[in-house]
Design an enzyme around this catalytic site. Structure first.
Site, PDB file in Angstrom:
ATOM      1  N   TYR A  45       0.782  -1.331  -0.104  1.00 21.21           N
ATOM      2  CA  TYR A  45      -0.070   0.094   0.008  1.00 21.21           C
ATOM      3  C   TYR A  45       0.758   1.375   0.059  1.00 21.21           C
ATOM      4  O   TYR A  45       0.476   2.027  -0.560  1.00 21.21           O
ATOM      5  CB  TYR A  45      -0.899   0.000   1.400  1.00 21.21           C
ATOM      6  CG  TYR A  45      -1.981  -1.115   1.287  1.00 21.21           C
ATOM      7  CD1 TYR A  45      -2.609  -1.572   0.134  1.00 21.21           C
ATOM      8  CD2 TYR A  45      -2.217  -1.685   2.291  1.00 21.21           C
ATOM      9  CE1 TYR A  45      -3.449  -2.562   0.027  1.00 21.21           C
ATOM     10  CE2 TYR A  45      -3.289  -2.869   2.440  1.00 21.21           C
ATOM     11  CZ  TYR A  45      -3.812  -3.236   1.401  1.00 21.21           C
ATOM     12  OH  TYR A  45      -4.713  -4.115   1.286  1.00 21.21           O
ATOM     13  N   TYR A  94       8.957  16.959  -8.699  1.00 21.94           N
ATOM     14  CA  TYR A  94      10.339  18.194  -8.611  1.00 21.94           C
ATOM     15  C   TYR A  94      11.041  17.621  -7.253  1.00 21.94           C
ATOM     16  O   TYR A  94      12.200  17.682  -7.219  1.00 21.94           O
ATOM     17  CB  TYR A  94       9.618  19.220  -8.410  1.00 21.94           C
ATOM     18  CG  TYR A  94       8.914  19.872  -9.754  1.00 21.94           C
ATOM     19  CD1 TYR A  94       9.199  19.181 -10.896  1.00 21.94           C
ATOM     20  CD2 TYR A  94       7.837  20.717  -9.713  1.00 21.94           C
ATOM     21  CE1 TYR A  94       8.131  19.450 -11.845  1.00 21.94           C
ATOM     22  CE2 TYR A  94       7.262  21.064 -10.619  1.00 21.94           C
ATOM     23  CZ  TYR A  94       7.143  20.397 -12.030  1.00 21.94           C
ATOM     24  OH  TYR A  94       6.501  20.650 -13.052  1.00 21.94           O
ATOM     25  N   GLU A 147       5.128  16.744   1.901  1.00 23.57           N
ATOM     26  CA  GLU A 147       4.488  16.853   0.476  1.00 23.57           C
ATOM     27  C   GLU A 147       3.578  15.706   0.276  1.00 23.57           C
ATOM     28  O   GLU A 147       2.494  15.773   0.011  1.00 23.57           O
ATOM     29  CB  GLU A 147       5.417  16.813  -0.686  1.00 23.57           C
ATOM     30  CG  GLU A 147       4.705  16.838  -2.024  1.00 23.57           C
ATOM     31  CD  GLU A 147       4.274  18.371  -2.058  1.00 23.57           C
ATOM     32  OE1 GLU A 147       2.962  18.430  -2.513  1.00 23.57           O
ATOM     33  OE2 GLU A 147       4.933  19.338  -1.851  1.00 23.57           O
ATOM     34  N   GLU A 200     -17.418  22.789  -3.743  1.00 24.74           N
ATOM     35  CA  GLU A 200     -17.895  24.093  -3.708  1.00 24.74           C
ATOM     36  C   GLU A 200     -16.847  24.750  -2.609  1.00 24.74           C
ATOM     37  O   GLU A 200     -15.895  24.069  -1.883  1.00 24.74           O
ATOM     38  CB  GLU A 200     -19.254  24.157  -2.966  1.00 24.74           C
ATOM     39  CG  GLU A 200     -19.529  23.619  -1.401  1.00 24.74           C
ATOM     40  CD  GLU A 200     -19.382  22.258  -1.390  1.00 24.74           C
ATOM     41  OE1 GLU A 200     -19.190  21.765  -0.485  1.00 24.74           O
ATOM     42  OE2 GLU A 200     -19.538  21.443  -2.399  1.00 24.74           O
TER      43      GLU A 200
END
Length: 123
Positions: free
Chosen positions: A18, A35, A71, A87
Protein backbone atom coordinates in the site's frame (compact mmCIF):
# COMPACT_ATOMS: atom_id res chain seq x y z
CA UNK A 1 -19.80 -8.99 10.70
CA UNK A 2 -16.35 -9.66 12.15
CA UNK A 3 -13.40 -8.46 10.13
CA UNK A 4 -10.09 -10.10 10.84
CA UNK A 5 -6.93 -8.23 10.03
CA UNK A 6 -3.78 -9.84 8.83
CA UNK A 7 -0.92 -10.01 11.30
CA UNK A 8 2.78 -10.68 11.28
CA UNK A 9 4.62 -10.86 7.99
CA UNK A 10 1.42 -10.77 5.94
CA UNK A 11 0.49 -7.43 7.51
CA UNK A 12 3.97 -6.07 6.80
CA UNK A 13 3.76 -7.29 3.20
CA UNK A 14 0.38 -5.63 2.54
CA UNK A 15 1.34 -2.42 4.35
CA UNK A 16 4.47 -2.19 2.21
CA UNK A 17 2.45 -2.75 -0.96
CA UNK A 18 0.00 0.00 0.00
CA UNK A 19 2.88 2.36 0.77
CA UNK A 20 4.51 1.72 -2.60
CA UNK A 21 1.13 2.23 -4.26
CA UNK A 22 0.85 5.60 -2.51
CA UNK A 23 4.34 6.65 -3.59
CA UNK A 24 3.55 5.73 -7.19
CA UNK A 25 0.27 7.63 -7.07
CA UNK A 26 2.00 10.72 -5.69
CA UNK A 27 4.68 10.53 -8.37
CA UNK A 28 2.11 10.16 -11.15
CA UNK A 29 -0.37 12.77 -9.97
CA UNK A 30 1.66 15.44 -8.14
CA UNK A 31 4.19 17.54 -10.05
CA UNK A 32 5.52 19.06 -6.81
CA UNK A 33 6.30 15.58 -5.46
CA UNK A 34 8.11 14.70 -8.69
CA UNK A 35 10.19 17.89 -8.54
CA UNK A 36 11.10 17.32 -4.91
CA UNK A 37 11.91 13.66 -5.50
CA UNK A 38 14.22 14.54 -8.40
CA UNK A 39 15.84 17.29 -6.34
CA UNK A 40 16.42 14.78 -3.54
CA UNK A 41 17.91 12.29 -6.01
CA UNK A 42 20.31 14.96 -7.26
CA UNK A 43 21.23 16.13 -3.75
CA UNK A 44 21.75 12.63 -2.32
CA UNK A 45 25.23 12.13 -3.84
CA UNK A 46 26.12 15.66 -2.73
CA UNK A 47 25.16 14.69 0.83
CA UNK A 48 27.80 11.95 0.81
CA UNK A 49 30.39 14.45 -0.40
CA UNK A 50 29.38 17.24 1.98
CA UNK A 51 29.00 15.22 5.18
CA UNK A 52 32.02 14.76 7.39
CA UNK A 53 30.34 12.47 9.89
CA UNK A 54 27.57 9.96 10.11
CA UNK A 55 25.45 12.46 12.01
CA UNK A 56 25.82 15.07 9.28
CA UNK A 57 24.98 12.51 6.61
CA UNK A 58 21.91 11.44 8.57
CA UNK A 59 20.75 15.03 8.94
CA UNK A 60 21.26 15.82 5.25
CA UNK A 61 19.39 12.72 4.06
CA UNK A 62 16.67 13.05 6.72
CA UNK A 63 15.98 16.63 5.69
CA UNK A 64 15.41 15.49 2.09
CA UNK A 65 13.05 12.77 3.27
CA UNK A 66 11.28 15.27 5.53
CA UNK A 67 10.32 17.40 2.51
CA UNK A 68 8.95 14.34 0.70
CA UNK A 69 6.99 13.28 3.78
CA UNK A 70 5.46 16.74 4.14
CA UNK A 71 4.54 16.76 0.45
CA UNK A 72 2.81 13.38 0.84
CA UNK A 73 0.84 14.68 3.83
CA UNK A 74 -0.07 17.83 1.90
CA UNK A 75 -1.23 15.72 -1.03
CA UNK A 76 -3.34 13.56 1.28
CA UNK A 77 -4.97 16.66 2.79
CA UNK A 78 -5.72 18.02 -0.67
CA UNK A 79 -7.21 14.69 -1.78
CA UNK A 80 -9.53 14.50 1.24
CA UNK A 81 -10.62 18.13 0.84
CA UNK A 82 -11.26 17.66 -2.88
CA UNK A 83 -13.23 14.47 -2.17
CA UNK A 84 -15.42 16.28 0.34
CA UNK A 85 -16.79 18.64 -2.30
CA UNK A 86 -16.10 21.07 -5.07
CA UNK A 87 -17.80 24.13 -3.60
CA UNK A 88 -15.64 26.72 -1.87
CA UNK A 89 -15.43 26.53 1.89
CA UNK A 90 -13.10 28.63 4.03
CA UNK A 91 -12.02 25.62 6.11
CA UNK A 92 -11.19 23.63 2.98
CA UNK A 93 -9.02 26.48 1.74
CA UNK A 94 -7.40 26.79 5.16
CA UNK A 95 -6.59 23.07 5.24
CA UNK A 96 -4.93 23.26 1.84
CA UNK A 97 -3.01 26.42 2.76
CA UNK A 98 -1.78 24.86 6.00
CA UNK A 99 -0.58 21.76 4.17
CA UNK A 100 1.27 23.94 1.70
CA UNK A 101 2.79 25.95 4.55
CA UNK A 102 4.05 22.72 6.14
CA UNK A 103 5.88 21.86 2.91
CA UNK A 104 7.36 25.35 2.75
CA UNK A 105 8.64 25.11 6.33
CA UNK A 106 10.12 21.69 5.57
CA UNK A 107 12.00 23.26 2.67
CA UNK A 108 13.27 26.00 5.01
CA UNK A 109 14.42 23.38 7.54
CA UNK A 110 16.23 21.53 4.76
CA UNK A 111 17.95 24.70 3.58
CA UNK A 112 19.01 25.51 7.16
CA UNK A 113 20.44 22.04 7.71
CA UNK A 114 22.31 21.98 4.42
CA UNK A 115 23.53 25.53 4.85
CA UNK A 116 24.61 24.96 8.45
CA UNK A 117 26.54 21.82 7.61
CA UNK A 118 28.18 23.51 4.62
CA UNK A 119 29.09 26.48 6.84
CA UNK A 120 30.63 24.23 9.51
CA UNK A 121 32.59 22.17 7.02
CA UNK A 122 33.93 24.98 4.83
CA UNK A 123 34.57 27.85 7.24
Amino acid sequence: MIVTKTTGLARFYYATRYSIKGLRAAYRSEPAFRYELWAAALLLPLAFWLAQSGLQLGLLISSLLFVLIMELINTAIEAVVDRAGTEFHALAGLAKDLGSAAVLLALFVTALIWGGIAWDNFS
